[in-house]
Design a protein around this motif. Structure first.
Motif, mmCIF file in Angstrom:
data_model
loop_
_atom_site.group_PDB
_atom_site.id
_atom_site.type_symbol
_atom_site.label_atom_id
_atom_site.label_comp_id
_atom_site.label_asym_id
_atom_site.label_seq_id
_atom_site.Cartn_x
_atom_site.Cartn_y
_atom_site.Cartn_z
ATOM 1 N N ALA A 28 0.868 -1.182 0.000
ATOM 2 C CA ALA A 28 0.000 0.000 0.000
ATOM 3 C C ALA A 28 0.903 1.228 0.000
ATOM 4 O O ALA A 28 2.025 1.179 0.513
ATOM 5 C CB ALA A 28 -0.898 0.010 1.233
ATOM 6 N N LYS A 32 -1.563 5.710 2.768
ATOM 7 C CA LYS A 32 -2.538 4.813 3.392
ATOM 8 C C LYS A 32 -1.990 4.199 4.679
ATOM 9 O O LYS A 32 -2.714 4.058 5.666
ATOM 10 C CB LYS A 32 -2.953 3.714 2.411
ATOM 11 C CG LYS A 32 -3.872 4.212 1.308
ATOM 12 C CD LYS A 32 -4.249 3.101 0.347
ATOM 13 C CE LYS A 32 -5.307 2.205 0.946
ATOM 14 N NZ LYS A 32 -5.840 1.221 -0.036
ATOM 15 N N ARG A 35 -2.022 6.932 7.321
ATOM 16 C CA ARG A 35 -3.390 7.195 7.794
ATOM 17 C C ARG A 35 -3.865 6.105 8.755
ATOM 18 O O ARG A 35 -4.523 6.391 9.763
ATOM 19 C CB ARG A 35 -4.354 7.313 6.609
ATOM 20 C CG ARG A 35 -5.774 7.647 7.057
ATOM 21 C CD ARG A 35 -6.678 8.062 5.897
ATOM 22 N NE ARG A 35 -8.027 8.225 6.416
ATOM 23 C CZ ARG A 35 -9.036 7.410 6.117
ATOM 24 N NH1 ARG A 35 -8.879 6.414 5.276
ATOM 25 N NH2 ARG A 35 -10.228 7.615 6.647
ATOM 26 N N LEU A 158 -5.741 -2.367 4.927
ATOM 27 C CA LEU A 158 -5.233 -1.684 3.738
ATOM 28 C C LEU A 158 -5.830 -2.269 2.457
ATOM 29 O O LEU A 158 -6.135 -1.546 1.509
ATOM 30 C CB LEU A 158 -3.704 -1.749 3.690
ATOM 31 C CG LEU A 158 -2.986 -1.000 4.818
ATOM 32 C CD1 LEU A 158 -1.509 -1.372 4.852
ATOM 33 C CD2 LEU A 158 -3.154 0.506 4.681
#
Length: 161
Positions: A28, A32, A35, A158
């Motif tokens: 990923a 991402k 986050r 993810l």
């Protein structure tokens, strides 16, 4: 049904300094992965081993912010807290980490995210404690299971987007 790829999690106890270094790659992009470490709604979906419930009492992931969360299982609760010393989006999180069951044991943790191309990320986390005994107790506490299972759960978060 699609399957999620799980990469190896490397956990190394440094022989010269009382720290643990964790290295893990994710399929990923950095944004991402970052986050998932900073958004409390995502964090509760993956942090820690399978079979534990997680409640976040406070999570202010910014330079100068702080956090407290609780893992629970079969009526037992385990609290964790700390302060964020430096947060740089998509790059770095430096924080303290305290297990409330051992309040004198404070670790300094540094999480570095690196874009390794093709939408992939390498995460390198170091946890520095004040003694080799503290570090060894940290490792013996089941930390490895929690880290490995947590990152497998993060892969699943993810993959869901």
């Amino acid at each position: 049904m699609t399957s999620t790829t799980h990469h190896e999690t490397q956990i190394v106890a440094d022989p010269d300094v009382p720290l643990v270094r964790i290295t893990r790659e994710f399929d990923a992009p950095v944004e991402k992965v970052y986050r998932a470490h900073t958004d409390p709604d995502l964090l509760v979906q993956w942090l820690g081993p399978r079979g534990l419930e997680m409640r976040i009492d406070q999570y202010d992931c910014r330079t100068g912010g702080s956090y407290r969360y609780v893992h629970s299982h079969d009526g037992e609760e385990y609290g964790f807290r700390g302060c964020f010393h430096e947060v740089r989006p998509n790059e770095l999180i430096v924080q303290t980490f305290t297990f409330e069951g051992m309040p004198d044991g404070v670790a300094l943790e540094k999480l570095v995210l690196q874009d390794i191309g093709n939408g992939r990320t390498r995460l390198t986390a170091t946890s520095l404690v004040d003694s080799f005994e503290g570090r060894d107790a940290f490792v013996a506490s089941g930390m490895e299971t929690g880290v490995v299972e947590g990152y497998e759960r993060l892969d699943e978060v993810l993959a869901r987007g």
